[in-house]
Enzyme design. Structure first.
Site, PDB file in Angstrom:
ATOM      1  N   GLU A 232       0.883  -1.167   0.000  1.00 11.82           N
ATOM      2  CA  GLU A 232       0.000   0.000   0.000  1.00 11.82           C
ATOM      3  C   GLU A 232       0.919   1.216   0.000  1.00 11.82           C
ATOM      4  O   GLU A 232       1.450   1.598   1.046  1.00 11.82           O
ATOM      5  CB  GLU A 232      -0.910  -0.014   1.229  1.00 11.82           C
ATOM      6  CG  GLU A 232      -1.879  -1.186   1.248  1.00 11.82           C
ATOM      7  CD  GLU A 232      -3.129  -0.923   0.412  1.00 11.82           C
ATOM      8  OE1 GLU A 232      -3.540   0.245   0.305  1.00 11.82           O
ATOM      9  OE2 GLU A 232      -3.672  -1.881  -0.154  1.00 11.82           O
ATOM     10  N   CYS A 266      -2.172   9.131   2.959  1.00  5.10           N
ATOM     11  CA  CYS A 266      -1.725   8.595   1.673  1.00  5.10           C
ATOM     12  C   CYS A 266      -2.688   8.937   0.546  1.00  5.10           C
ATOM     13  O   CYS A 266      -2.296   9.000  -0.611  1.00  5.10           O
ATOM     14  CB  CYS A 266      -1.528   7.081   1.764  1.00  5.10           C
ATOM     15  SG  CYS A 266      -2.922   6.224   2.469  1.00  5.10           S
TER      16      CYS A 266
END
Lengths: 497, 512
Positions: A232, A266
């Site tokens: 990720e 993110c």
């Protein structure tokens, strides 16, 4: 025993293992986790649900300890912690507990004519020992969510929280063993050397949240053991604001997405693309929202966060060098404080456009319409998220069709993260694999194909056996067998022959 | 400047070396050129429309039907594949995959709506499958057409461009593929790159959006490490020693017939061939006899003369397989002929677990029998080793079979037969651990070579619902958001009146 032999004996049998264990507690933790997994206790669904329920209790009983640690690390308010970290976890835990039986059950699949009397299904199985490497920006969310999937899928899991969020790592190290099986799910803290030592060990899956550079190193290390990975990662998530849309609402949502956690998300909208004609209004509206959210003095506002550490503070401040500040820019190094900042008329070559900002700077790049925006986005790496604000469905469709990204969210920011029926993950440089909800369970399971036949009806098999002769012509019928089960005619034909 | 005839030996060799280097540079740049062209062709966007992909798949279908004879000839030259085994083992599988893709492409490529929660109840929430971009498909030599074209079908269906690198060991098939594919498919989008190790290494230095590799675990690690440098996801279809357990209480005759077929087809060179047998000592003799009888039935007294019995792919593998037998006396077969790369169907009994035969994947016509005391012992044996690509269990007792499946792990399982789980396209085919990662066949290939993009389309209205999430955060508002986020998933396909009413009431509650 004394003398040479005695010394050797001590060295081999006593000192070496002790030294080994002391110098490499990571190896011990992994070995213990594997041994615990091999006892088979994580196989039973009851055991997994018990562990998940214990995790639930951790978050209800220890809410304040969790919030305190986050406050010290990221200056997040208690309510902010709940909203952005523990609430999501509670949802995932409830979902896993409720659905585990369904997820873990054998999944029947469509049969063909050849297998019509057989039992055919896909069986989800634990992989073994999973390594979870967390990040520092939403430490509980990105470390525990994969853990939930790992536990639900019946694995053991070594949890390595990010050392950058010092207090939270300590809180995890202290709290997790008090609630969940400490052998099956050990917490290993430490920095780069400890992580490297962990990566030398063999795992059955590695789940990493962080940046692309380290992601490559992780995948390379995993390749040595043929360990599959979920990465990720991040990137620059573009945010296109169409001139025909409700700018005040759009900008408010963008401001919320950007400045939450001081930009250290993110999937934060990294930069804005909009036409020059609306740039001033965008700046005006974002500024309005900033004041609404964080008052005129964000430094004193309990809801406004801080940069995680000095290194990142300096990195972000350096980015301001060659761009024009439209709003904000105030900072205080001693407090790792950077005010919510907007940059205008930013050029693609600017420093702030070279890497993921991960901070409270919002550059605006003027573009002449959707075409140019799409071209610009496609020049860069595929981002983790793509945001498009428009009232025109055609604009949204074009943006969807002509670009690629981990996820796409129209007319809002961040919230696709909280829909557990959507797979959350990147593509290309922004990552591989996905999770959330059932996707976490599937990602950390092996989906094993099972075909259960019987030792009867051997006649059906005769055409596949040699010697192959034209007379048999069986292979033509074999061919038909592999198609849909509608071809009843051939089947009965064969049974007669 | 001396004439070439006046050059002395060292000068000539220097010149040759320079030509060699130039040749290498030019040749290597051919790989780069092919990749570059494929990338540009992809970026042109022509793979996006489903019509284009369907057209390419139709063309591939035509290639298989029109060129079956040539393909059979190539396979005969490569591996002595019989005329009937070619369609049986390779072409029918490919055709079925193409047919399935043609039929289902519209469904597979369409947006997939997902369950919504209360917060997203009025939004569009779906997963959109998208092409990844440029896929590298590295094939293997044992079923060169199947393991190269089946992934290609998925790559085309998913809208990607694909560089196809067939294995150089199946030389005739590889050259035939290079000649045929450009005649049927878009030659820029789906180039065939032939060559050996250096060409493959050159390809792996370049950047792809997915690498699909079929082959050995050793090379699989190198492929994954190379892919890691570009953060390229991989599908690795590897191998291992697929165990085959025969329970003493089952129809041994039929079991052995099926095992014999699976083991000796393609001369044992099948990734999911039953590698070795585990059984109790009391039935070992019977197993050997049944296999012997079946071999007679299949290949006659002298398999060397049977048109249906294959050969080892090359000298290196011939020596490798022969070496595994060293020191053991087979109870069936054992004959060989190096000039033909022929090894007779061979069975060995009472094989010790630590012998060479049991250390690596055999990939040849040697069938070792290892005795175990019971099923528990067999389970222990399997679990002490790497997770195999396939596990075979021959047993009439459903409970015992279930237990063996539950206490072991493997890519796939077939009970009471061998290899058949490969043929059902609704089952995901792939390994786990050392036997591989990722899976394919049917829709699974399409999904593996697509990006499943999460899409959430909201509107700029109903901002009031969002108010509670904005700072300044206070407990009252936070509680409201918590309540909304904790709401259960709703399956909007039901659209019951009750849900509509409940949602409205809760929505109003948030607003007030």
């Amino acid at each position: 025993p004394n003398g040479e032999g005695g010394r050797c004996f001590l060295a081999v049998v006593v000192i070496q293992p002790v030294r080994y264990g002391l110098l490499h507690p990571e190896r011990k933790a992994v070995a213990r986790a594997r041994k615990a997994f091999e006892t088979g206790r994580s196989k039973s669904l009851e055991y997994r649900i018990l562990q998940l329920k214990n995790l639930q209790r951790l978050f209800t009983e220890r809410q304040s300890a969790v919030s305190d640690a986050i406050k010290k690390d990221l200056n997040k308010s208690e309510v902010g912690t709940q909203l952005y970290e523990t609430l999501g976890l509670e949802g995932e835990l409830s979902l896993a507990i409720k659905k585990l039986k369904e997820w873990a059950a054998p999944r029947p699949v469509e049969k063909n004519l050849m297998t019509i009397s057989d039992t055919v299904y896909v069986k989800p199985e634990p992989l073994g020992v999973v390594l979870i490497i967390g990040a520092w920006n939403y430490p509980w969310a990105v470390t525990i969510q994969p853990l939930i999937g790992a536990i639900a899928a019946g694995n053991a899991a070594v949890v390595k929280p990010s050392e950058v969020c010092v207090h939270t790592a300590k809180a995890m190290e202290d709290l997790l063993p008090l609630y969940i099986d400490k052998e099956l799910y050990p917490v290993v803290t430490g920095g780069v050397p400890e992580t490297q030592e962990l990566l030398r060990q063999r795992f059955d899956h590695i789940f990493y949240t962080g940046n692309s550079m380290v992601g490559k190193l992780i995948m390379e290390a995993a390749a040595k053991h043929l360990t599959p990975v979920t990465l990720e990662l991040g990137g620059k998530s573009p945010c296109y604001i169409d001139k025909d849309c409700d700018l005040s609402i759009a900008c408010r949502r963008v401001a919320w997405g950007k400045y939450t956690n001081c930009g250290q998300t993110c999937i934060a909208p990294d930069y804005i693309l909009c036409e020059p004609s609306i740039q001033d209004r965008v700046i005006e509206e974002v500024t309005k929202s900033i004041k609404e959210f964080y008052t005129d003095n964000p430094k004193t506002c309990p809801d406004y966060g801080r940069i995680i550490n000095q290194r990142h503070f300096k990195r972000i401040m350096n980015m301001l060098e060659d761009s024009t500040i439209a709003e904000g820019g105030d900072n205080d190094e001693s407090d790792s404080f950077i005010a919510p900042t907007i940059l205008r008329d930013v050029k693609p070559e600017a420093k702030v456009m070279q890497e993921e900002i991960f901070g409270p700077l919002l550059p605006i790049l003027p573009v002449n319409g959707l075409d140019e925006a799409i071209k610009f986005i496609n020049k860069g790496e595929k981002p983790l998220a793509l945001y498009v604000f428009s009232s025109d469905k055609k604009v949204i469709k074009r943006m969807t069709d002509e670009t690629s990204s981990g996820g796409l969210l129209a007319n809002d920011c961040l919230v696709h993260y909280s829909v557990s029926s959507l797979p959350f993950g990147g593509v290309g440089n922004s990552g591989m694999g996905c999770y959330h909800g059932k996707f976490s369970f599937d990602q950390l399971s092996h989906l094993r194909s099972c075909l259960i036949k019987q030792l009867k009806m051997e006649g059906v098999n005769s055409m596949r056996y040699p010697p192959h002769t034209l007379k048999k012509l069986g292979w033509i019928i074999w061919k038909m067998y592999n198609n849909k089960a509608e071809k009843q005619g051939c089947f009965s034909e064969l049974m007669r022959s | 400047m001396k004439s070439i005839f006046q050059l002395d030996k060292p000068a000539v060799s220097r010149l040759c070396l320079q030509f060699q280097r130039l040749f290498v540079v030019l040749k290597l740049s051919m790989e780069r050129q092919a990749v570059q062209r494929a990338k540009e062709a992809f970026l042109s966007g022509r793979t996006r429309p489903l019509e284009f992909r369907l057209q390419q798949l139709h063309a591939l279908q035509r290639m298989i039907t029109e060129k079956e004879a040539e393909i059979s000839t190539a396979l005969k030259q490569d591996i002595n594949r019989s005329q009937y085994d070619t369609p049986l083992l390779e072409l029918i599988g490919i055709e079925n995959e193409i047919k399935l893709a043609l039929e289902k492409l519209a469904v597979w490529a369409a947006p997939r709506p997902v369950e919504r929660n209360l917060l997203t109840i009025s939004d569009e929430v779906y997963i959109q499958p998208e092409p990844l971009g440029l896929v590298l498909i590295i094939g293997a030599w044992n079923y060169p057409w199947a393991v190269t074209l089946q992934p290609l079908v998925g790559a085309i269906a998913a809208g990607n461009a694909a560089v196809v690198k067939p294995s150089e060991l199946s030389e005739h098939s590889s050259l035939l593929l290079r000649a045929l594919l450009p005649r049927y498919l878009d030659k820029d989008l789906y180039p065939v790159v032939t060559g050996g190790v250096s060409e493959t290494q050159e390809l792996l230095r370049l950047r792809f959006d997915h690498v699909f590799y079929t082959g050995s675990s050793t090379v699989g690690k190198l492929v994954m490490a190379a892919a890691a440098r570009h953060l390229t996801p991989v599908t690795l279809e590897l191998g291992g020693k697929s165990p085959c357990y025969i329970d003493k209480d089952c129809d041994i005759r039929i079991a052995c017939r099926r095992i014999t077929w699976g083991k000796f087809v393609n001369c044992g060179q099948t990734c999911i061939a039953p590698d070795f047998i585990l059984c109790e000592p009391c039935i070992q003799g019977r197993v050997v006899e049944c296999i012997r009888q079946t071999l007679l039935e299949f290949y006659g007294a002298d398999p060397k003369c049977s048109p249906d019995y294959g050969r080892i792919i090359n000298q290196h593998h011939f020596s490798r397989v022969m070496g595994l037998m060293e020191g053991y006396t087979p109870v069936v077969g054992g004959q060989s002929d190096a000039s033909q790369r022929y090894i007779a169907p061979t069975v060995l009994k009472d094989v010790p677990p630590h012998s060479r035969l049991m250390q690596e994947e055999i990939f040849g016509p040697l069938l070792p029998i290892v005795t175990v005391s019971d099923m528990d012992d067999a389970i222990r044996f399997v679990n002490e080793r790497e997770k195999p690509l396939a596990l075979y269990i021959f047993c009439s007792d459903k409970k015992a079979t279930k237990r063996m499946i539950e206490e072991t792990s493997s890519g796939g399982v077939t009970v009471n037969d061998v290899m058949m789980h490969y043929t059902l396209s609704s089952l995901p085919f792939g390994g786990v651990g050392e036997s591989g990662m990722g899976h394919y066949h049917g829709k699974h290939t399409f999904d593996q070579l697509s990006h499943q993009r999460a899409c959430l389309v909201r509107s700029l209205r109903m901002e009031n619902v969002n108010l509670a999430r904005y700072p300044p955060q206070d407990r009252r508002r936070a509680r409201r958001v918590q309540m909304a986020l904790r709401s259960p998933m709703i399956d909007m396909s039901k659209r019951t009146f009750i849900w509509a009413v409940t949602a409205t009431i809760i929505g109003l509650g948030l607003y007030l």
